[in-house]
Design a protein around this motif. Structure first.
Motif, PDB file in Angstrom:
ATOM      1  N   SER A  19       1.142  -1.076   0.171  1.00 30.21           N
ATOM      2  CA  SER A  19      -0.170  -0.199  -0.288  1.00 30.21           C
ATOM      3  C   SER A  19       0.768   1.747  -0.482  1.00 30.21           C
ATOM      4  O   SER A  19       1.902   1.230   0.003  1.00 30.21           O
ATOM      5  N   LEU A  20       0.095   1.857  -0.616  1.00 28.38           N
ATOM      6  CA  LEU A  20       1.208   3.222  -0.992  1.00 28.38           C
ATOM      7  C   LEU A  20       1.412   4.348   1.115  1.00 28.38           C
ATOM      8  O   LEU A  20       1.714   4.767   1.005  1.00 28.38           O
ATOM      9  N   GLU A  21       0.423   3.971   1.684  1.00 26.82           N
ATOM     10  CA  GLU A  21       1.012   3.900   3.080  1.00 26.82           C
ATOM     11  C   GLU A  21       2.348   3.631   3.800  1.00 26.82           C
ATOM     12  O   GLU A  21       2.733   4.530   4.245  1.00 26.82           O
ATOM     13  N   THR A  22       2.188   1.860   3.103  1.00 32.28           N
ATOM     14  CA  THR A  22       3.433   1.414   4.029  1.00 32.28           C
ATOM     15  C   THR A  22       4.561   1.506   2.688  1.00 32.28           C
ATOM     16  O   THR A  22       5.758   2.578   3.478  1.00 32.28           O
ATOM     17  N   VAL A  23       4.234   2.183   1.509  1.00 38.05           N
ATOM     18  CA  VAL A  23       5.545   3.694   0.965  1.00 38.05           C
ATOM     19  C   VAL A  23       6.014   4.326   1.459  1.00 38.05           C
ATOM     20  O   VAL A  23       7.680   4.299   1.445  1.00 38.05           O
ATOM     21  N   ALA A  24       4.621   5.575   1.631  1.00 44.51           N
ATOM     22  CA  ALA A  24       4.973   6.364   2.625  1.00 44.51           C
ATOM     23  C   ALA A  24       5.786   6.560   3.760  1.00 44.51           C
ATOM     24  O   ALA A  24       7.107   7.120   3.396  1.00 44.51           O
ATOM     25  N   ASN A  25       5.688   5.784   4.544  1.00 47.29           N
ATOM     26  CA  ASN A  25       7.269   5.269   5.894  1.00 47.29           C
ATOM     27  C   ASN A  25       8.371   5.731   4.794  1.00 47.29           C
ATOM     28  O   ASN A  25       9.460   5.758   6.098  1.00 47.29           O
ATOM     29  N   GLN A  26       7.807   4.008   4.684  1.00 45.26           N
ATOM     30  CA  GLN A  26       9.803   3.968   3.596  1.00 45.26           C
ATOM     31  C   GLN A  26      10.643   5.533   2.961  1.00 45.26           C
ATOM     32  O   GLN A  26      11.682   5.897   3.585  1.00 45.26           O
ATOM     33  N   TYR A  27       9.597   6.375   2.197  1.00 45.41           N
ATOM     34  CA  TYR A  27      10.387   6.767   1.849  1.00 45.41           C
ATOM     35  C   TYR A  27      10.465   8.355   2.614  1.00 45.41           C
ATOM     36  O   TYR A  27      11.699   8.520   2.595  1.00 45.41           O
ATOM     37  N   ARG A  28      10.000   8.633   3.898  1.00 43.56           N
ATOM     38  CA  ARG A  28       9.949   9.562   4.830  1.00 43.56           C
ATOM     39  C   ARG A  28      11.335   9.216   5.572  1.00 43.56           C
ATOM     40  O   ARG A  28      12.046   9.836   5.513  1.00 43.56           O
ATOM     41  N   ARG A  29      11.670   8.086   6.276  1.00 45.49           N
ATOM     42  CA  ARG A  29      12.632   7.702   6.108  1.00 45.49           C
ATOM     43  C   ARG A  29      13.843   7.885   5.680  1.00 45.49           C
ATOM     44  O   ARG A  29      14.972   8.379   6.029  1.00 45.49           O
ATOM     45  N   LEU A  30      13.697   7.520   4.383  1.00 55.40           N
ATOM     46  CA  LEU A  30      15.025   7.985   3.378  1.00 55.40           C
ATOM     47  C   LEU A  30      15.926   8.941   3.433  1.00 55.40           C
ATOM     48  O   LEU A  30      16.296   9.687   3.291  1.00 55.40           O
ATOM     49  N   TYR A  31      14.086   9.909   3.178  1.00 51.65           N
ATOM     50  CA  TYR A  31      14.760  10.855   2.506  1.00 51.65           C
ATOM     51  C   TYR A  31      15.666  12.321   4.179  1.00 51.65           C
ATOM     52  O   TYR A  31      16.123  12.792   3.536  1.00 51.65           O
ATOM     53  N   GLU A  32      14.376  11.620   5.093  1.00 47.03           N
ATOM     54  CA  GLU A  32      15.349  12.589   6.865  1.00 47.03           C
ATOM     55  C   GLU A  32      16.910  11.262   6.439  1.00 47.03           C
ATOM     56  O   GLU A  32      17.877  12.643   7.388  1.00 47.03           O
ATOM     57  N   GLU A  33      16.898  10.327   6.188  1.00 44.71           N
ATOM     58  CA  GLU A  33      18.320  10.010   5.825  1.00 44.71           C
ATOM     59  C   GLU A  33      19.205  10.156   5.942  1.00 44.71           C
ATOM     60  O   GLU A  33      20.385  11.124   5.738  1.00 44.71           O
ATOM     61  N   LEU A  34      19.238  10.517   3.745  1.00 44.06           N
ATOM     62  CA  LEU A  34      19.710  11.294   3.746  1.00 44.06           C
ATOM     63  C   LEU A  34      20.181  13.335   3.895  1.00 44.06           C
ATOM     64  O   LEU A  34      21.355  13.322   3.637  1.00 44.06           O
ATOM     65  N   ILE A  35      19.439  13.753   3.779  1.00 41.91           N
ATOM     66  CA  ILE A  35      19.111  15.171   4.526  1.00 41.91           C
ATOM     67  C   ILE A  35      20.307  15.036   6.044  1.00 41.91           C
ATOM     68  O   ILE A  35      20.759  16.298   6.041  1.00 41.91           O
TER      69      ILE A  35
END
Length: 331
Positions: free
Chosen positions: A315-331
């Protein structure tokens, strides 16, 4: 946090890449993360979805300025062949280009474990597996379109169907031959034909298909495909993930696939039926046997119900959490 969320050649890119980008932007909206669709160095992160020359130019300059770069590994040389005219000729030189392009990123998003395994042979850039996801909201109300779309394309159940660009790599030859061997089924491939972009062999297969094999061309409301179809038959030879497969599962359709590494996460007999990916004739016989078994409504219902449950993990809800973590780690 502001993201430069860029898809090079956005006005021309279609299919799975475009759909994945639509999912990502829907996720950014849900997360309330500001973004621009233009490539810019006035952002906290540059997220490129297609590493064409312009994306490479911006990625190199972003790196030199200390702006983190995230790139999507949608494209590989392995899945580029047998797609459109001239893609076979371009597949070989594409790999060294992608090795350099993907090497400019600080991190790569891979839509599947299989894709990640491929990409790790291209570059040592860190990779993270994040599914393209499935937008369940897009499918809402699809069942109401069943009669309309079956009448439009003169289809009688059980309908064997596929969704996506009509290209040889996705198992076009197998799909057409199955229709020829199983005249008691109606076969329908929903998706753009783009005849001017097809190779000679692809065009021949389309034009010589039997009467029970329908190529609909572009379908404005793709919900109609999932309404009209009964068995999602996906004999693809190479795939990075397959958004249409996830959509079919979310719609509760039984799925029939070629047993390739991409689909290792699917359990044969529970989530789907798999056919041995050996030689062409063996695979064809396997698909015939599986489709004959799927004439049984009870089997279709059991597999479709299990597929729908399995798809919830994408689901997009599950994928959204992965993107949030990835963006935060990179920035």
């Amino acid at each position: 946090m502001k993201i430069s969320h860029y898809l090079e050649l956005e006005d021309h890119v279609t299919g799975g890449i475009r759909e994945s980008v639509a999912h990502q932007r829907k996720i950014l909206d849900r997360l309330e993360i500001p973004y621009t669709t233009e490539p810019t160095l006035e952002a906290d992160l540059l997220h490129c979805n297609l590493m064409g020359p312009r994306s490479v130019w911006y990625a190199a300059r972003a790196r030199s300025r200390g702006i983190p770069v995230l790139a999507h590994a949608h494209v590989t040389a392995e899945d580029f062949g047998d797609s459109f005219r001239f893609t076979n000729a371009l597949a070989k030189p594409l790999k060294p280009y992608l090795e350099r392009a993907y090497g400019l990123a600080d991190a790569l998003v891979c839509p599947s474990q299989y894709n990640q395994n491929l990409i790790q042979s291209y570059t040592d850039t860190p990779t993270t597996v994040v599914s393209n996801g499935v937008d369940r909201q897009k499918l809402e109300g699809f069942r109401d379109l069943e009669t309309q779309y079956r009448e439009r394309y003169d289809l009688e159940p059980p309908v064997v169907f596929l969704v996506g660009h009509v290209i040889k790599r996705k198992g076009l030859e197998t799909f057409v031959e199955l229709a020829r061997r199983l005249p008691e089924f109606d076969f329908a491939w929903f998706g753009p034909l783009d005849r001017s972009l097809k190779g000679r062999e692809t065009t021949r297969l389309i034009e010589t298909a039997p009467d029970n094999c329908t190529f609909t061309g572009y379908v404005e409301d793709i919900r109609g495909a999932y309404a009209a179809g009964d068995v999602f038959c996906f004999p693809t030879h190479e795939e990075n993930e397959g958004i249409a497969l996830l959509e079919a599962m979310a719609a509760g359709k039984p799925v029939l696939v070629r047993d390739i590494e991409t689909f290792a996460w699917l359990e044969d007999g529970r989530d789907c039926l798999k056919v041995d990916a050996g030689d062409d004739e063996t695979a064809l016989e396997g698909f015939v046997d599986a489709l004959e078994a799927l004439e049984d409504p009870a089997l279709r219902n059991r597999l479709g119900s299990s597929a729908a449950q399995r798809s919830e993990a994408f689901s997009l809800e599950t994928v959204a959490n992965q993107y949030r973590r990835l963006y935060e780690e990179l920035i």
